[in-house]
Design a protein around this motif. Structure first.
Motif, PDB file in Angstrom:
ATOM      1  N   PRO A  54       0.629  -1.352   0.023  1.00  0.00           N
ATOM      2  CA  PRO A  54       0.201   0.327   0.106  1.00  0.00           C
ATOM      3  C   PRO A  54       1.048   1.067  -0.234  1.00  0.00           C
ATOM      4  O   PRO A  54       1.867   1.448   0.399  1.00  0.00           O
ATOM      5  N   LEU A  55       0.309   2.020  -0.591  1.00  0.00           N
ATOM      6  CA  LEU A  55       1.190   3.449  -1.058  1.00  0.00           C
ATOM      7  C   LEU A  55       1.108   4.180   0.677  1.00  0.00           C
ATOM      8  O   LEU A  55      -0.384   4.197   1.285  1.00  0.00           O
ATOM      9  N   THR A  56       2.313   4.658   1.378  1.00  0.00           N
ATOM     10  CA  THR A  56       1.871   6.128   2.383  1.00  0.00           C
ATOM     11  C   THR A  56       1.410   6.898   2.215  1.00  0.00           C
ATOM     12  O   THR A  56       1.124   7.213   0.637  1.00  0.00           O
ATOM     13  N   ALA A  57       1.020   7.931   2.836  1.00  0.00           N
ATOM     14  CA  ALA A  57      -0.119   8.993   2.158  1.00  0.00           C
ATOM     15  C   ALA A  57       0.777   9.599   1.741  1.00  0.00           C
ATOM     16  O   ALA A  57       0.304  10.325   0.858  1.00  0.00           O
ATOM     17  N   ALA A  58       2.124  10.511   1.965  1.00  0.00           N
ATOM     18  CA  ALA A  58       2.608  10.917   0.789  1.00  0.00           C
ATOM     19  C   ALA A  58       2.812  10.365  -0.431  1.00  0.00           C
ATOM     20  O   ALA A  58       2.894  11.282  -1.379  1.00  0.00           O
ATOM     21  N   GLU A  59       3.148   9.180  -0.643  1.00  0.00           N
ATOM     22  CA  GLU A  59       3.584   8.904  -1.706  1.00  0.00           C
ATOM     23  C   GLU A  59       2.028   8.702  -2.202  1.00  0.00           C
ATOM     24  O   GLU A  59       1.872   8.524  -3.491  1.00  0.00           O
ATOM     25  N   GLN A  60       0.923   8.997  -1.989  1.00  0.00           N
ATOM     26  CA  GLN A  60      -0.259   8.883  -2.742  1.00  0.00           C
ATOM     27  C   GLN A  60      -0.894  10.222  -3.307  1.00  0.00           C
ATOM     28  O   GLN A  60      -1.349  10.547  -4.171  1.00  0.00           O
ATOM     29  N   LYS A  61      -0.051  11.685  -1.938  1.00  0.00           N
ATOM     30  CA  LYS A  61      -0.552  12.440  -2.440  1.00  0.00           C
ATOM     31  C   LYS A  61       0.796  12.614  -3.566  1.00  0.00           C
ATOM     32  O   LYS A  61      -0.167  13.637  -4.756  1.00  0.00           O
ATOM     33  N   ALA A  62       1.810  12.309  -3.990  1.00  0.00           N
ATOM     34  CA  ALA A  62       2.391  12.280  -4.907  1.00  0.00           C
ATOM     35  C   ALA A  62       2.140  11.663  -6.427  1.00  0.00           C
ATOM     36  O   ALA A  62       1.874  12.384  -6.964  1.00  0.00           O
ATOM     37  N   ALA A  63       1.589  10.971  -6.123  1.00  0.00           N
ATOM     38  CA  ALA A  63       0.921   9.966  -7.752  1.00  0.00           C
ATOM     39  C   ALA A  63      -0.354  11.147  -8.139  1.00  0.00           C
ATOM     40  O   ALA A  63      -0.676  10.682  -9.184  1.00  0.00           O
ATOM     41  N   ALA A  64      -1.056  11.478  -7.136  1.00  0.00           N
ATOM     42  CA  ALA A  64      -2.411  12.254  -7.419  1.00  0.00           C
ATOM     43  C   ALA A  64      -1.807  13.754  -7.830  1.00  0.00           C
ATOM     44  O   ALA A  64      -2.794  13.806  -8.505  1.00  0.00           O
ATOM     45  N   LYS A  65      -0.749  14.048  -7.473  1.00  0.00           N
ATOM     46  CA  LYS A  65      -0.427  15.821  -8.270  1.00  0.00           C
ATOM     47  C   LYS A  65      -0.052  15.502  -9.766  1.00  0.00           C
ATOM     48  O   LYS A  65       0.307  15.639 -10.180  1.00  0.00           O
ATOM     49  N   ALA A  66       0.832  13.909  -9.176  1.00  0.00           N
ATOM     50  CA  ALA A  66       1.508  13.373 -11.011  1.00  0.00           C
ATOM     51  C   ALA A  66       0.518  13.468 -12.071  1.00  0.00           C
ATOM     52  O   ALA A  66       0.429  13.917 -12.906  1.00  0.00           O
ATOM     53  N   GLU A  67      -0.724  12.505 -11.569  1.00  0.00           N
ATOM     54  CA  GLU A  67      -1.657  12.115 -12.059  1.00  0.00           C
ATOM     55  C   GLU A  67      -2.787  13.856 -12.545  1.00  0.00           C
ATOM     56  O   GLU A  67      -2.981  13.946 -13.330  1.00  0.00           O
ATOM     57  N   LYS A  68      -2.511  14.719 -11.645  1.00  0.00           N
ATOM     58  CA  LYS A  68      -3.347  16.266 -12.490  1.00  0.00           C
ATOM     59  C   LYS A  68      -2.487  16.537 -13.422  1.00  0.00           C
ATOM     60  O   LYS A  68      -3.199  16.760 -13.956  1.00  0.00           O
ATOM     61  N   LYS A  69      -1.286  16.351 -13.134  1.00  0.00           N
ATOM     62  CA  LYS A  69      -0.683  17.077 -13.917  1.00  0.00           C
ATOM     63  C   LYS A  69      -0.411  16.651 -14.786  1.00  0.00           C
ATOM     64  O   LYS A  69      -0.882  17.317 -16.801  1.00  0.00           O
ATOM     65  N   ALA A  70      -0.476  15.797 -15.323  1.00  0.00           N
ATOM     66  CA  ALA A  70       0.003  14.443 -16.615  1.00  0.00           C
ATOM     67  C   ALA A  70      -1.775  14.637 -17.435  1.00  0.00           C
ATOM     68  O   ALA A  70      -1.829  15.333 -18.424  1.00  0.00           O
ATOM     69  N   ALA A  71      -3.122  14.848 -16.702  1.00  0.00           N
ATOM     70  CA  ALA A  71      -3.796  15.304 -17.201  1.00  0.00           C
ATOM     71  C   ALA A  71      -4.240  16.404 -17.477  1.00  0.00           C
ATOM     72  O   ALA A  71      -4.647  16.831 -18.582  1.00  0.00           O
TER      73      ALA A  71
END
Length: 151
Positions: free
Chosen positions: A128-145
């Motif tokens: 499972p992703l840590t909270a920091a990893e989840q936040k980084a993944a969400a930020k990267a996904e938003k930027k890619a979108a």
């Protein structure tokens, strides 16, 4: 005449040293073993280690199972950008895919990065992703979108 040739050679050296330069955080992303239909998205970080703006003009996968996303916005000297690479994990098999990155780097106008791994039902469960990893993944996904929406 000797001084003129030396001056031309020196100017040529500075002209080559003064340019945009593409550098990758890694040139191969190793997925390891992953389960079928799992998330096949990974990111490569591109840094401009030169002193002029770097422009990525195209990112071309070797097959249709790999989908890259990137921005053509100039990368300022010393700054970085991400190349998002998605791999279709529906097929159970090992994979080793090449992705060509084209830029205005005068020395490396065509760079090659790779993704490799194995899609197998016997892959271990992802941690499972840590909270920091989840936040980084969400930020990267938003930027890619946002980048994809500009195309």
């Amino acid at each position: 005449m000797k001084n003129l040739l030396a001056g031309i050679a020196l100017f040529g050296t500075f002209a080559l040293a003064s340019a945009q330069t593409i550098t990758f955080d890694k040139t191969t992303y190793e997925y390891g073993q992953i389960k079928p239909n799992s998330d096949g998205t990974r990111f490569f970080t591109v840094t401009n280690t030169g002193d002029k703006p770097l422009i990525i003009s195209n990112v071309k996968p070797s097959c249709g199972c790999t989908t890259p996303e990137f921005s053509q916005a100039p990368i300022a000297p010393g700054k970085s950008a991400k190349i998002k690479v998605g791999y279709n994990t529906a097929s159970v098999s090992p994979f080793n895919k090449m992705i060509e990155v084209f830029s205005n780097d005068p020395v490396n106008s065509r760079s090659v990065i790779y993704i490799k791994g194995e899609v197998t039902p016997n892959a271990p469960e992802p941690k499972p992703l840590t909270a920091a990893e989840q936040k980084a993944a969400a930020k990267a996904e938003k930027k890619a979108a946002k980048i994809a929406a500009k195309k």
